[in-house]
Enzyme design. Sequence first.
Site, PDB file in Angstrom:
ATOM      1  N   ASP A  15       1.490  -8.185  19.206  1.00  0.00           N
ATOM      2  CA  ASP A  15       1.249  -7.966  20.636  1.00  0.00           C
ATOM      3  C   ASP A  15       0.058  -7.043  20.922  1.00  0.00           C
ATOM      4  O   ASP A  15      -0.486  -7.057  22.013  1.00  0.00           O
ATOM      5  CB  ASP A  15       2.493  -7.364  21.300  1.00  0.00           C
ATOM      6  CG  ASP A  15       3.641  -8.352  21.354  1.00  0.00           C
ATOM      7  OD1 ASP A  15       3.395  -9.547  21.114  1.00  0.00           O
ATOM      8  OD2 ASP A  15       4.775  -7.934  21.617  1.00  0.00           O
ATOM      9  N   ALA A  18       0.836  -1.208   0.000  1.00  0.00           N
ATOM     10  CA  ALA A  18       0.000   0.000   0.000  1.00  0.00           C
ATOM     11  C   ALA A  18       0.869   1.256   0.000  1.00  0.00           C
ATOM     12  O   ALA A  18       0.575   2.226  -0.706  1.00  0.00           O
ATOM     13  CB  ALA A  18      -0.934  -0.011   1.209  1.00  0.00           C
ATOM     14  N   VAL A  19       1.951   1.240   0.779  1.00  0.00           N
ATOM     15  CA  VAL A  19       2.849   2.410   0.818  1.00  0.00           C
ATOM     16  C   VAL A  19       3.451   2.630  -0.578  1.00  0.00           C
ATOM     17  O   VAL A  19       3.459   3.752  -1.104  1.00  0.00           O
ATOM     18  CB  VAL A  19       3.974   2.220   1.876  1.00  0.00           C
ATOM     19  CG1 VAL A  19       5.040   3.289   1.746  1.00  0.00           C
ATOM     20  CG2 VAL A  19       3.384   2.227   3.286  1.00  0.00           C
ATOM     21  N   ARG A  58     -15.879 -30.317  39.357  1.00  0.00           N
ATOM     22  CA  ARG A  58     -17.167 -30.001  38.709  1.00  0.00           C
ATOM     23  C   ARG A  58     -17.457 -30.940  37.541  1.00  0.00           C
ATOM     24  O   ARG A  58     -18.486 -30.839  36.893  1.00  0.00           O
ATOM     25  CB  ARG A  58     -17.147 -28.555  38.185  1.00  0.00           C
ATOM     26  CG  ARG A  58     -17.356 -27.503  39.246  1.00  0.00           C
ATOM     27  CD  ARG A  58     -17.847 -26.178  38.628  1.00  0.00           C
ATOM     28  NE  ARG A  58     -16.971 -25.671  37.584  1.00  0.00           N
ATOM     29  CZ  ARG A  58     -15.859 -24.977  37.801  1.00  0.00           C
ATOM     30  NH1 ARG A  58     -15.472 -24.720  39.032  1.00  0.00           N
ATOM     31  NH2 ARG A  58     -15.146 -24.533  36.803  1.00  0.00           N
ATOM     32  N   ARG A  92      -0.132 -31.399  30.634  1.00  0.00           N
ATOM     33  CA  ARG A  92       0.781 -31.315  29.486  1.00  0.00           C
ATOM     34  C   ARG A  92       1.011 -29.841  29.144  1.00  0.00           C
ATOM     35  O   ARG A  92       0.174 -28.986  29.460  1.00  0.00           O
ATOM     36  CB  ARG A  92       0.187 -32.004  28.263  1.00  0.00           C
ATOM     37  CG  ARG A  92       0.055 -33.505  28.380  1.00  0.00           C
ATOM     38  CD  ARG A  92       1.414 -34.189  28.333  1.00  0.00           C
ATOM     39  NE  ARG A  92       1.301 -35.640  28.313  1.00  0.00           N
ATOM     40  CZ  ARG A  92       1.189 -36.424  29.381  1.00  0.00           C
ATOM     41  NH1 ARG A  92       1.151 -35.882  30.594  1.00  0.00           N
ATOM     42  NH2 ARG A  92       1.113 -37.733  29.254  1.00  0.00           N
ATOM     43  N   ARG A 124       2.481   1.507  -3.624  1.00  0.00           N
ATOM     44  CA  ARG A 124       1.572   1.847  -4.728  1.00  0.00           C
ATOM     45  C   ARG A 124       0.894   3.206  -4.534  1.00  0.00           C
ATOM     46  O   ARG A 124       0.673   3.914  -5.506  1.00  0.00           O
ATOM     47  CB  ARG A 124       0.551   0.724  -4.934  1.00  0.00           C
ATOM     48  CG  ARG A 124       1.257  -0.522  -5.478  1.00  0.00           C
ATOM     49  CD  ARG A 124       0.308  -1.516  -6.080  1.00  0.00           C
ATOM     50  NE  ARG A 124       1.068  -2.637  -6.638  1.00  0.00           N
ATOM     51  CZ  ARG A 124       0.529  -3.806  -6.983  1.00  0.00           C
ATOM     52  NH1 ARG A 124      -0.763  -3.994  -6.837  1.00  0.00           N
ATOM     53  NH2 ARG A 124       1.277  -4.764  -7.490  1.00  0.00           N
ATOM     54  N   GLU A 162       3.657 -15.609  27.499  1.00  0.00           N
ATOM     55  CA  GLU A 162       5.071 -15.949  27.765  1.00  0.00           C
ATOM     56  C   GLU A 162       5.682 -15.060  28.851  1.00  0.00           C
ATOM     57  O   GLU A 162       6.600 -15.471  29.552  1.00  0.00           O
ATOM     58  CB  GLU A 162       5.905 -15.846  26.477  1.00  0.00           C
ATOM     59  CG  GLU A 162       5.966 -14.450  25.892  1.00  0.00           C
ATOM     60  CD  GLU A 162       6.952 -14.329  24.725  1.00  0.00           C
ATOM     61  OE1 GLU A 162       6.639 -13.606  23.781  1.00  0.00           O
ATOM     62  OE2 GLU A 162       8.021 -14.946  24.783  1.00  0.00           O
ATOM     63  N   GLY A 211     -12.472 -20.379  25.048  1.00  0.00           N
ATOM     64  CA  GLY A 211     -13.187 -20.961  26.196  1.00  0.00           C
ATOM     65  C   GLY A 211     -12.247 -21.614  27.195  1.00  0.00           C
ATOM     66  O   GLY A 211     -12.517 -22.700  27.715  1.00  0.00           O
TER      67      GLY A 211
END
Length: 323
Positions: free
Chosen positions: A127, A22-23, A211, A247, A25, A222, A185
């Site tokens: 991030d 985009a920059v 439950r 795990r 063109r 991290e 979830g």
Amino acid sequence: MKRIAVLTSGGDAPGMNAAIRAVVRTGLGYGWEVCGVRHGYAGLIAGEMDPLSARDVGGVLQRGGTVLGSARSPEFETLEGREKALRSLNEHEVEALVVIGGNGSQTGACRLSEMGFPVVGVASTIDNDLVGSDITIGVDTALNIALEAIDRLKTTASSHHRAFLVEVMGRRCGYLALMAAIAGGAEAVALPEVETDPEALATELHAAYLRGKPHALVVVAEGATYNAEGLAAYFRDHKDRLGFDLRVTTLGHVQRGGAPGAFDRILATRLGGGATEALRRGESGVLVGDIQGEIRTTPLAEVVGKQKSLDPWLIKLAGVLAK
Ligand code: F6P
């Protein structure tokens, strides 16, 4: 304006190529020449830049990573390094620079702008920690990759009555972890923004076991107080304490690779186009971002050294929904 340059810096993010395209063109459309700088600020210091044609950025929209290459450049963090970069821009008769990247990259852009060179930043990092854009290039794709993994892990976790600690990226910001936990979830989430209490987490997982949940999934950023391996080590005798066998899966750079989704291609195209428009208006020393659905600019000085905070309501909601 006759000649501008564009670079990508820091961690690559899916959609960076759409922003470069985009920059290039839109810049060519204004009758400017647009140089592509290779390997971020390191390449800028070394003078690795060449003019790009519209054809040079053909077929890149759907590709992950960055066709210009990226780097984390310790040299550019020094005044001497930045002076070298300025000399290189002047030698190549570049009048303005577009920097596509995240927090560290925009800090570099701000320093260059403080030295009197016109720079415009484009908000790009998985991030999503940048002040000045509600959402940054790459987050949506990275989140979808994390979600696919979480969905798959849930299937195998349920089959074996196991708990999984899934580590996602985010050293300082837990956006990716929180959103992955909500959309996937998850039973719990560990964020850099909130001190993790492993005892409380163990109690939560054990309660989920009692439950009758067939699995428990914890999304761990991290940069949380304990990363996934750290938590697993803490829960050494996990089967007795949690009920579930445990795990660990660390997604790592898998989240940064691969083709960008539609959202990131479009966001990157809007922000890339917004960057050349800003330069055309004579604006510089700003970050181009999406704020409430509109392309807006924010002074780089108001962006650097800060981190966008997480919505506390969403953190609370994630806890309630996990029950
Ligand atoms: O800033 C983006 C990011 O992916 C962070 O989430 C992560 O902590 C870091 O980059 C990893 O950096 P590198 O690719 O240099 O290992």
